[in-house]
Every structure is written in C-alpha cells, then in structure tokens.
Scaffold this active site. Sequence first.
Site, PDB file in Angstrom:
ATOM      1  N   ASP A  47      81.468  54.531  75.237  1.00 58.24           N
ATOM      2  CA  ASP A  47      82.359  54.500  76.397  1.00 58.24           C
ATOM      3  C   ASP A  47      81.485  54.522  77.641  1.00 58.24           C
ATOM      4  O   ASP A  47      80.429  55.155  77.655  1.00 58.24           O
ATOM      5  CB  ASP A  47      83.316  55.696  76.413  1.00 58.24           C
ATOM      6  CG  ASP A  47      84.512  55.459  77.325  1.00 58.24           C
ATOM      7  OD1 ASP A  47      85.611  55.194  76.811  1.00 58.24           O
ATOM      8  OD2 ASP A  47      84.335  55.508  78.567  1.00 58.24           O
TER       9      ASP A  47
ATOM     10  N   ASP B 103      89.373  49.320  71.249  1.00 56.54           N
ATOM     11  CA  ASP B 103      90.570  49.799  71.954  1.00 56.54           C
ATOM     12  C   ASP B 103      90.299  49.819  73.454  1.00 56.54           C
ATOM     13  O   ASP B 103      90.206  50.881  74.071  1.00 56.54           O
ATOM     14  CB  ASP B 103      90.968  51.190  71.445  1.00 56.54           C
ATOM     15  CG  ASP B 103      92.241  51.699  72.107  1.00 56.54           C
ATOM     16  OD1 ASP B 103      93.063  50.869  72.541  1.00 56.54           O
ATOM     17  OD2 ASP B 103      92.413  52.934  72.204  1.00 56.54           O
TER      18      ASP B 103
ATOM     19  N   CYS C  47      96.543  46.891  74.958  1.00 55.77           N
ATOM     20  CA  CYS C  47      97.598  47.657  75.618  1.00 55.77           C
ATOM     21  C   CYS C  47      98.118  46.941  76.865  1.00 55.77           C
ATOM     22  O   CYS C  47      98.762  47.550  77.707  1.00 55.77           O
ATOM     23  CB  CYS C  47      97.111  49.059  75.958  1.00 55.77           C
ATOM     24  SG  CYS C  47      95.690  49.089  77.050  1.00 55.77           S
TER      25      CYS C  47
HETATM   26  N1  SAH Z   1      90.330  54.547  72.472  1.00 56.49           N
HETATM   27  C1  SAH Z   1      90.662  55.518  73.482  1.00 56.49           C
HETATM   28  C2  SAH Z   1      91.355  54.953  74.668  1.00 56.49           C
HETATM   29  C3  SAH Z   1      90.548  53.952  75.398  1.00 56.49           C
HETATM   30  S1  SAH Z   1      91.007  53.846  77.055  1.00 56.49           S
HETATM   31  C4  SAH Z   1      91.565  56.579  72.896  1.00 56.49           C
HETATM   32  O1  SAH Z   1      92.009  56.424  71.788  1.00 56.49           O
HETATM   33  O2  SAH Z   1      91.814  57.569  73.562  1.00 56.49           O
HETATM   34  C5  SAH Z   1      89.766  52.819  77.668  1.00 56.49           C
HETATM   35  C6  SAH Z   1      88.404  53.466  77.772  1.00 56.49           C
HETATM   36  O3  SAH Z   1      87.511  52.404  77.989  1.00 56.49           O
HETATM   37  C7  SAH Z   1      88.199  54.416  78.950  1.00 56.49           C
HETATM   38  O4  SAH Z   1      87.718  55.628  78.457  1.00 56.49           O
HETATM   39  C8  SAH Z   1      87.145  53.740  79.831  1.00 56.49           C
HETATM   40  O5  SAH Z   1      86.175  54.650  80.330  1.00 56.49           O
HETATM   41  C9  SAH Z   1      86.484  52.808  78.870  1.00 56.49           C
HETATM   42  N2  SAH Z   1      85.934  51.552  79.405  1.00 56.49           N
HETATM   43  C10 SAH Z   1      86.505  50.666  80.233  1.00 56.49           C
HETATM   44  N3  SAH Z   1      85.722  49.569  80.379  1.00 56.49           N
HETATM   45  C11 SAH Z   1      84.638  49.781  79.609  1.00 56.49           C
HETATM   46  C12 SAH Z   1      83.474  49.020  79.299  1.00 56.49           C
HETATM   47  N4  SAH Z   1      83.292  47.802  79.819  1.00 56.49           N
HETATM   48  N5  SAH Z   1      82.568  49.542  78.470  1.00 56.49           N
HETATM   49  C13 SAH Z   1      82.746  50.770  77.929  1.00 56.49           C
HETATM   50  N6  SAH Z   1      83.830  51.526  78.146  1.00 56.49           N
HETATM   51  C14 SAH Z   1      84.757  51.052  78.987  1.00 56.49           C
END
Ligand code: SAH
Length: 400
Positions: free
Chosen positions: A248, A303, A343
Amino acid sequence: MSLSTLVLKPGEADRLVTGHPWVYGNSVLRLTSPVADGDLVQVKDHRQRLLGTGFYNSRSKIIVRLLDRDRIETNEAFFRSRIAAALAHRRRWMPGATSYRLINAESDFLSGLIVDRYEDVLVVQISSLGMDRKKALITRVLQDLCAPRAILERSDTASRKFEGLADSQGVLAGDPVGAMQVKLNGLTFETDLAEGHKTGLYLDQQANYAAVGELARGANEVLDCFSFLGGFALHAAKAGAKQVHALDQSEDAIAAATRNAVANGVSDRVSFEAANVFDWLKSKTALGPNEKVIPRYDLIVLDPPSFTRTRATVPDALRGYKEIHLRALKLLKPGGLLATFCCSHHVDRVLFEDVVLAAAVDTRHTLRRVASFSQSPDHPVVPAIPETEYLKGFAYELVR
Ligand code: SAH
C-alpha cells in the site's frame, strides 16, 4: 399534519414508480404550497397519483429524497421500524458479525443516513438536510434499539455542501471514543474513530475477506495489492497461507497493518511494504531482454481504490485496471488464483470482466472464473436503485 404536494411533469414518474427514491429539480412541475428546505413533502405525478413522501431541499440537485411510497410521518415510530428492520437484516445475513454497516442510506430506505457499528460504538453519518433535522430523534432510537457504549457523528461527506450543511463531528451520546479493536471474522483490526483520523475501516469487504481467505488455504505465496489495513493479507495468513506480502502506498496504513498482523499472531507470515502498486508490479515484470519474469504467487489480490468518480474518466480508469491485471497475471503461477475487485460505480460487472479478459488476451493466458463477489450483505443492493451497487469482484484460476 398537512403536507405540501410536489407535482411532477408528465413522463417524470417512471423511475419513482419502479422504486428509485430521487426526484431531480428539473422534473418538478409545481408545488401546491410553499415548502421549507428540510421539510417533508408528498410527491405526485401530473395525474395526481401519489408516488411517495420524502425530504425536500431546493438547494440540492436531488430536490426530494423519497422515504416511502405512501404518506408517512417521520416520527419516532417511523425511525424505530426502519432501524429495527435494518438491524434484523444484518442479524439474518451476517449473524456472527459484531461490526458492520447498520444503516446504508438508500439500501435501507433511509436516504441521507449511514450508521456503522464498530463493536459497541455507533458512528452516524448524515448527508441530507431532512435527515440532519432528525438527528436527535435518530440518536434516541439508536440508543434504545442498540444500547451502544457511545454514538459518534462523522458527517463530513462532500455531498453535505450541496445540501447547505457544514461538516459536523463529535459525540452524540456516551463518552468520546478513540482507538479501538474491531473484530471482522474473528480477526482483530485496530481502528481510530476519533475525528479526522485516517485509519477508518472498510466494512464492505467483510464477507469477501472470509471468501478470499478460503482461496488462500494451502497457498505458499500470496500478494495483496492495495492492502490498506491488511484485510485480505491477514485473512489469507490466518487461513494458512505460508508467506503473504502486502503493498500500500500509505505509510500510515502500512504501520497500522503491521500492528494488526502482530495483534493476530501472524506477523511471522506477513510482510508489508509501502509502495506504489503500479511501480512495484512494473519493477517485477518489465525486465531486460535476457531476463525472465518468474511467476511466483499462488494468489494475488487486487483491491484498488475507485480509479474513477465520474463517467467521463472511465476510459482512463480502464487503462489503469488493465495495467495492474496484465502485470499481476505475469506474476501468477499456473493454477494460481487472481481475486480482483472494482469499487467504481461507473465500471459495471460486465465492463470490469472485459478488462480482465483483455489483459489475459495480451498475456496469452486462459482464465477460468471460480467465484463472483459483491459487497457484503450489510451494504444491501436494491436493484431498483442502481447506485446501491458498486463493489464487484471475481476470482479466476490461471489455467495456463
Ligand atoms: N483492500 C483494502 C481496501 C483498499 S482501499 C481493504 O480491504 O481494506 C485502497 C487503498 O489503496 C488505500 O489504502 C490507498 O492508500 C491505496 N492506494 C491507492 N493508490 C495506490 C497505489 N497506486 N499504490 C499503492 N496503494 C495505493
């Protein structure tokens, strides 16, 4: 109590007849008497047929949010029966859950109101003026039906602006609550419900965490992309996956996820890395002329956040989705599983699967679908209200 009547232009009633609760300003023919913003009105078609009752707000593009097809009053009995029905739905479909979305606005026929339950604490989020006026009543009914330790308010959605409401946060009942431990499928997650804190929790994946955990049973190596607090990673480790790596870009999320791994006794099997998923996947798959990508994962979870909030940027979003699928497929072992979620409301199930397949065509892989996912039952989908459905996902086996 006599209610004002809002009469619709001819041809504007169809959507409401099918059960959609929104009346747009441009479909209004006239009001029979003056109405104040936030008041209840009855809505009729141009032939005087009653379509329902709802909250009026002239400042919003959605000028009425219907609450019922009949004439109703928004009194204590009304909220008591709606909230009790919402509670019964969760008890029926998520009998073991102790944290869940208790009220999901339109999905529970309470447009403008969201209530999340985190163990013995409730968090209320109000996004319409009509609902805002009923805050004290709603708080009382929630206390009565749920007996929570505290009820907090976190009304900070962008949509409040369009309703003429300022942000509102604080304690509605009980004592202030800060950091706490929340249970999802028996696993512990740290969350901080205090104002402005970044580590909330996504409740809508609760059922999918359990399902993906099952897919991870017996896996040697799992990769969880966009892991946030480690929901999928920890469920995979708990189910017995030997090595789980989670990515993340948020340092805060990675720190909290690392603490969650310790709290659940799986820190020996899970590693977290603060990284941009696009860059990370690229670094593992875009290699020099004499290098070969080594597929090493038995399960990869994708996700990501919604790549698009509007219809206009859907093509860009699709490119992003295709890119991560393309690279993930290259890292998946034959026989391995890809669990992927989307989503974005503007990218539907069919379009999403098209993107996955386009990636598989480019990598010359054959996929077999082994599961379909939706949002957890505490975010119910009402087909007559397409906006209630946003989360979709699939699991595929990489056949060859
Ligand atoms: N899978 C998680 C929800 C993901 S929400 C769960 O089950 O709770 C999306 C997440 O993606 C966020 O935490 C955000 O920090 C991260 N994010 C967004 N763009 C990103 C990128 N390019 N690389 C890594 N993380 C990213």
